[in-house]
Design an enzyme around this catalytic site. Sequence first.
Site, short mmCIF file in Angstrom:
data_model
loop_
_atom_site.label_atom_id
_atom_site.label_comp_id
_atom_site.label_asym_id
_atom_site.label_seq_id
_atom_site.Cartn_x
_atom_site.Cartn_y
_atom_site.Cartn_z
N ASP A 148 0.82 -1.22 0.00
CA ASP A 148 0.00 0.00 0.00
C ASP A 148 0.85 1.26 0.00
O ASP A 148 0.43 2.31 -0.49
CB ASP A 148 -0.90 0.03 1.24
N CYS B 183 5.15 -1.77 8.15
CA CYS B 183 5.07 -0.41 8.68
C CYS B 183 4.89 -0.42 10.20
O CYS B 183 4.06 -1.17 10.72
CB CYS B 183 3.92 0.33 8.03
N SER C 243 -5.87 4.43 5.62
CA SER C 243 -4.70 3.67 6.04
C SER C 243 -4.75 3.52 7.56
O SER C 243 -5.32 4.36 8.26
CB SER C 243 -3.45 4.45 5.66
FE1 FES Z 1 3.30 -3.08 3.89
FE2 FES Z 1 2.72 -0.85 5.28
S1 FES Z 1 3.00 -1.04 3.12
S2 FES Z 1 2.85 -2.88 5.98
#
Ligand code: FES
Length: 566
Positions: free
Chosen positions: A89, A202, A480
């Site tokens: 993402d 992340c 997100s």
């Molecule tokens: Fe893979 Fe955030 S883009 S965990």
Amino acid sequence: MIETSSIVGLNKFSRTLTQEISNPAAQAMLYGIGLTEADMEKAQIGIASTGYEGNPCNMHLNGLSVYVKQGVQASGMVGLIFNTIGVSDGMTNGNDGMRYSLPSRDLIADSIEAVVSAQWYDGVITVVGCDKNMPGAVMAMARLDRPGIMVYGGTIRSGHYKGQKLDIISAFEAYGKKVAGTISDEDYKGVIQNSIPGQGACGGMYTANTMASSIEAMGLSLPFSSSYPATHEGKQEECKKIGAAMRELLRRGITPKDIITKESLENALTLVMALGGSTNAALHYLAIARSAGLSLSLDDIQVISDRTPFLADLKPSGKYYMEDMLGIGGVPAVTKYLWQNGLIHGDCLTVTGKTVAENLAEAPDLDFESQKIVFPLSQPVKPTGHIQVLYGNLAPNGGVAKITGKEGTRFEGTAKVCEHEGEIIDFLNRGEILPGQVIVIRNSGPKGGPGMAEMLKPTSAIMGAGLGDKVALITDGRFSGGTHGFVVGHITPEAVEGGTIAFVRDGDRITLDATTREITLHVSDAELTERRAGWVKPAPRFTKGILGKYIRAVKPANEGCVTDEV
Ligand code: FES
């Protein structure tokens, strides 16, 4: 040395290929990949890795899969690694790439289901490490209902620049600061080059860590799977231990549907609320429940939110990173504390073959004197969960808000409509985003986007521009896990399905109230009927390929955006 008696008869599925005389071609091929006659008696375990070189969350997973395979082989079974896709993402560049993110969850589920079923594997171990990979893997495991364990690739370590800790959100917010002219070129570059120090997902309680910790609480990963950072030696040790755990699951015939139950889903969602996890968890657990044949609704999620205090000072709304959790006892310590206080069902079965309570008996205790990451129930960040389901004429079938309390619980303002995610950047550049506005980003839903994009760029740009506590944002897209601020997503029905969000106009008054759980567009029914009369359903943005297929198959957000139901 494995005792032969402990591995006999575990090949319930693979024996179709390895034992039946009518399958000579399959047997020839298995000898061709190097199996011996003795191997043909053993259970075969598919090891599904979402590893790929192109992003930090997944770059190390193929390596971890090799350790998993070693553990499987050492436990008297045959481990066979296969890959499935992944989409990061963080690397999708707004809507164009982000369209593929949520569809990738279902593609991962479909591909794991296809390989394990087609190749007759007796069990599956999924090695996953990014937002969609985990729910995708668990959906497949539930559909297959063969013994299965999920291994999380682990969280990333934090980056550093000029004495400040950084993560991926620092990079996004640096962009907002650049748009607002509040960061130098040198510092902008410094933040970008130092935010990501290497492998791992992340680092805050964003979607990947939310899903990893809650799936562990649900019982589908070994204890501490979500707490070991990607580079911690414990991660490799966990991988090597998986084989023995899998053998026990096979021996006892324990399958994911024995583990994923209404109660264990509640355990997972309780962890999400206590740790301040991502709104995406609502979407993914609706989908996981459906894959397991269980009913779970947004209202059930609200009930859990209402009874669970928000306890953790973790990013995005708090100070700490997931890497800090291991030092205070990790997710097992938090789960133990919640269980001791009656918030977790202790009798649910887990992949250790033991119950949640039996696992937790060996877990460390949270020490409220020495650590300040997780607060006691008597002093929560917020007395109830941060995920709130709002209803009203703007979202008759629900919208999902993330309200930590820091942004207040009510926002009333005037609409500023963006027909797509990218438009807000233009508005920000032109100084048209003003305090008191409710920014409405539409045509971003599961069918309209398509793919229900995350509004990471808009929310980070708003934060970076210093407007985070001055505006609200609503959308039929998603957020997100790194998002904070007054935001409501998953608005259903979505714009292209004729939801009210399609008829909002600049300057309309909107109220968002997390206490009464209302999302109201202050426009009369008569006026809305008139606006609706002139509306023409937009043509699908895609008619072919994965996105064309997705538009035709995807269910609305309040049904988890699943794609495998008629
Ligand atoms: Fe893979 Fe955030 S883009 S965990």
